[in-house]
Design an enzyme around this catalytic site. Structure first.
Site: not given
Ligand code: GLN
Length: 544
Positions: A16, A149, A382, A508, A510
């Site tokens: 961590g 290494i 996505c 995204h 998130e």
């Molecule tokens: N595979 C899909 C694309 O390239 C979705 C990508 C993802 O979910 N990050 O558009």
């Protein structure tokens, strides 16, 4: 001038270091200092963008479009400050830069070597953010474990920086494991002693020892570690296992880590740590008033790290809804038409995860159909959004072979198509549509209501997109395109206004959820899940 803190790891990986670095940064930030954290990874990939999540967990994307190590996600979630391309460096990137320079003739006549050319380039990058003038403190996490290494050039560079900057300007925190041996009923210090010796062999002396341990360290043990590892007695820091990663800054505060670090770095700072908001968050996290069950449908669910930012966003959104989010992992390959009801009906909401390639996608589509038809809150990210578009195409619009060109090149209904700008690209590394893009929300939509504004910016990582040729048919049949990129016209959000909560986003969210700023869509999704739970229990009462 910025001060530098280096974080190295010994004994084993997965201790961590990232959470520790983020926690230390949080403490310093809470005393009013500006802090950034960077990660140096010793592998040869130029960035982790082409790595399978099974290898290295989630790929985190920054505002400026860098594909980075997932630890950068922790840094942002803890500090609530964005990172950038400069915050993650790999051996691959360093070598690529040096080799390109060699080809350009920058070292004409010289033999190009690990020392000094590679170490000089590592040093330049380690000092870069500090020299920008934007930060009081730069924390640098060195990936891997001392003795590897491939980590040697980094350790050597840290040694040089400490020597050049002086000990009052650059210090080393070494994170190690103090294992408890059940048979001997004892904590053992020898592995830590060995890993410190290994560091010393490279000429590096740790200033602070951070000891991961299952049992409290006694004073006697701390003194022993201090003596044999050549550190001050107050510089042996106990890092016990805790209930949540977000408790780590508070544990470090109890150990007075901030005080020790400030003293060693000669930073005069009498401010109290202002962790009011953080403490409120922890308090709510520990005392939720209710609980929701959320399904996470994905193909990497065996590996917790593959969807790190999604799990963390659930924690943030749970806290702001005063509830605990129990995530039920569902492997997309386990799902089909026959068992979707059985696997999904007990859930209060389901998130269909991002991803690449065709494995498990029919299961995702079957799940989405079930959620849509049964009014269960759905959130697609996505690839999850793209599958929602395909499901609607097949089952509402009647395009039986509706698909994404990613999986079915010759479909007659390419409702998800390769983006125009991607068509000429053959290189895989760093070539997706990456980083922050603007998005305009349509007034009166669920998306606009969730964000409470009409102009947003979110981070992307994809090659395929909603095929706008179909936009009109989708809109007419009841799926609204509620978020559009103002420059390219790309559809970034789809939603079903007649459904209690059905939203798919091409970006995204998130990646932008932090402790202090939970993401609004995650918050709204958990809110909808709570509502669904209540409706369900009312309905079952009526049935009874
Ligand atoms: N595979 C899909 C694309 O390239 C979705 C990508 C993802 O979910 N990050 O558009």
């Amino acid at each position: 001038m910025a001060k530098y803190i280096f974080v190295t790891g010994g004994v084993t990986s997965s201790l961590g270091k990232g959470i520790f670095a983020a926690s230390l940064a949080k403490l310093l930030q809470s005393r009013g200092l500006t802090v950034t954290i960077q990660k140096f990874d010793p592998y040869i990939n130029v960035d982790p963008g082409t790595l399978n999540p099974y290898e290295h967990g989630e790929c985190y994307v920054t505002e400026d479009g860098a594909e980075t190590d997932l630890d950068l996600g922790h840094y942002e979630r803890f500090l609530n400050v964005p990172t950038s391309q400069a915050n993650n460096v790999t051996t691959g990137r360093v070598y690529q830069y040096v080799i390109n320079k060699e080809r350009e003739g920058a070292y004409l006549g010289k033999t190009v070597q690990v020392v000094p050319h590679i170490t000089d380039e590592i040093k330049r990058r380690m000092l870069l953010l500090g020299q920008s003038g934007a930060f009081d403190v730069v924390i640098t996490e060195i990936g891997g474990t001392v003795g590897d290494i491939e980590a040697q050039p980094y350790i050597e560079t840290v040694r040089q920086i400490v020597w050049e900057q002086g000990h009052e300007n650059a210090i080393v925190c070494h994170l190690t494991l103090v294992p408890y041996l059940k048979s001997a009923k004892e904590l053992k210090t020898k592995p830590t002693q060995h890993s410190v010796k290994e560091l010393q062999m490279y000429g590096l002396q740790p200033d602070i020892l951070v000891c991961r341990t299952e049992m409290p360290l006694t004073t006697e043990l701390r003194n022993k570690l201090a003596l044999f590892c050549n550190v001050d007695k107050d510089s042996v820091v106990q890092a016990s296992d805790v209930d949540s990663i977000y408790s780590v800054p508070l544990e470090m505060l109890k150990e007075k880590l901030d005080v020790t670090v400030l003293r060693k770095l000669h930073i005069g700072n009498n401010k109290e740590c202002d962790l009011k908001k953080w403490n409120e968050f922890i308090d709510k996290l520990r005392h939720p008033s209710t609980e929701v069950k959320i399904g996470l449908v994905g193909k990497y669910i065996e590996l917790q790290d593959a969807y790190k930012s999604i799990y963390e966003s659930f924690i943030h959104a749970g806290v702001s809804n005063n509830c605990k989010v129990e995530v039920v992992n569902i492997h997309s390959e386990d799902l089909d038409k026959t068992n979707a009801a059985e696997l999904l009906q007990g859930l209060d909401g389901v998130l269909v995860a991002p991803g690449f390639g065709s494995r498990g996608i029919e299961g995702k589509i079957d799940a989405i159909r079930y959620l849509r038809e049964n009014n269960i809150p759905f959130f697609g990210i996505c690839l999850g959004m793209q599958m929602a578009v395909i499901e609607w195409g097949r089952n509402v619009l009647g395009f039986s072979d509706a698909h994404s060109v990613e999986m079915a090149e010759n479909t007659t209904h390419p409702v998800i198509d390769l983006m125009a700008e991607q068509k000429q690209i053959t290189n895989k590394g760093g070539t997706m549509r990456l980083g922050a893009y603007n998005c305009d929300l349509r007034e009166g939509t669920i998306a606009a209501q969730i964000y409470g504004k009409l102009h947003i910016s979110e981070r992307h990582r994809h090659r395929y997109e909603f095929n706008s040729k179909y936009q009109e048919q989708y809109e007419k049949s009841g799926m609204t395109c509620s978020g559009i990129n103002p420059d390219s016209g790309l559809v970034e959000i789809v939603e079903i206004p007649s459904h209690p909560f059905f939203i798919g986003v091409q970006f995204h969210p998130e990646l932008k959820s932090t402790v202090e700023n939970p993401h609004p869509i995650f918050e709204a999704f958990i809110g909808a899940a709570l509502k669904h739970q209540k409706t369900k229990s009312k309905q079952s009462l009526i049935a009874y």
